[in-house]
Scaffold this active site. Structure first.
Site, PDB file in Angstrom:
ATOM      1  N   GLU A  84       0.867  -1.182   0.000  1.00  0.00           N
ATOM      2  CA  GLU A  84       0.000   0.000   0.000  1.00  0.00           C
ATOM      3  C   GLU A  84       0.894   1.219   0.000  1.00  0.00           C
ATOM      4  O   GLU A  84       1.908   1.252   0.695  1.00  0.00           O
ATOM      5  CB  GLU A  84      -0.900  -0.019   1.232  1.00  0.00           C
ATOM      6  CG  GLU A  84      -1.957   1.070   1.204  1.00  0.00           C
ATOM      7  CD  GLU A  84      -2.908   0.920   2.353  1.00  0.00           C
ATOM      8  OE1 GLU A  84      -3.964   0.295   2.172  1.00  0.00           O
ATOM      9  OE2 GLU A  84      -2.578   1.406   3.451  1.00  0.00           O
TER      10      GLU A  84
ATOM     11  N   TYR B 295       7.416   0.546  -8.247  1.00  0.00           N
ATOM     12  CA  TYR B 295       6.502  -0.584  -8.108  1.00  0.00           C
ATOM     13  C   TYR B 295       5.944  -1.031  -9.458  1.00  0.00           C
ATOM     14  O   TYR B 295       5.968  -2.217  -9.775  1.00  0.00           O
ATOM     15  CB  TYR B 295       5.367  -0.250  -7.140  1.00  0.00           C
ATOM     16  CG  TYR B 295       5.858   0.207  -5.790  1.00  0.00           C
ATOM     17  CD1 TYR B 295       6.964  -0.371  -5.181  1.00  0.00           C
ATOM     18  CD2 TYR B 295       5.227   1.247  -5.112  1.00  0.00           C
ATOM     19  CE1 TYR B 295       7.423   0.055  -3.941  1.00  0.00           C
ATOM     20  CE2 TYR B 295       5.681   1.673  -3.875  1.00  0.00           C
ATOM     21  CZ  TYR B 295       6.775   1.077  -3.296  1.00  0.00           C
ATOM     22  OH  TYR B 295       7.220   1.513  -2.080  1.00  0.00           O
TER      23      TYR B 295
END
Length: 142
Positions: free
Chosen positions: A97, A108
């Site tokens: 998250e 990411y």
């Protein structure tokens, strides 16, 4: 824990309140299925990743690279190491998250994560500003 805290202080902007305390890190490390990976550059700690596996899901709880060591592939290597370790521990997916405006999102997505969820106004910065949380997932196929 000292090298982790040094990297944490340098890597996380206090405006967002995302850095963990030494006690929080030590507490989560005592949980089953949790591990810490430290990356070195020129023999010195340069980054870390804190991860846990519960049943068949892994969660990248924290990842940080010291600002002086960024753009040298350390984040990519940490994610690859975490993914492999999670796979060995039986995880089918790796989740994380992240604050919606965090520049690490490029890391990411560049390592194969896909956005799978969103929490509106989930994070509150030090000045009271609200930020969405984005959830990302990486499948860990054998």
């Amino acid at each position: 824990m000292a090298p982790v805290m040094e990297i944490m202080r340098a890597a996380f902007d206090p405006a967002y309140g995302e850095a963990w305390t030494s006690g929080q890190c030590a507490g989560i490390l005592a949980s089953p299925g949790t591990w810490l990976m430290i990356a070195e550059l020129d023999g010195r700690p340069a980054g870390f990743a804190l991860t846990r596996v519960i049943v068949d899901e892994a969660e990248l709880l924290l990842i940080a690279v010291h600002p002086e060591a960024r753009r040298r592939g350390i984040g990519v290597r940490l994610i690859a190491g975490v993914a492999e370790a999670a796979r060995r521990r039986g995880a089918a997916s790796l989740f994380l998250e992240v604050r919606s405006n965090n520049p690490a999102i490029a890391l990411y997505t560049g390592t194969g994560f896909s956005k799978v969820g969103e929490r509106i106004n989930y994070y509150r910065g030090a000045n009271g500003d609200l930020f969405d949380a984005h959830t990302y997932s990486l499948p860990l196929c054998p």
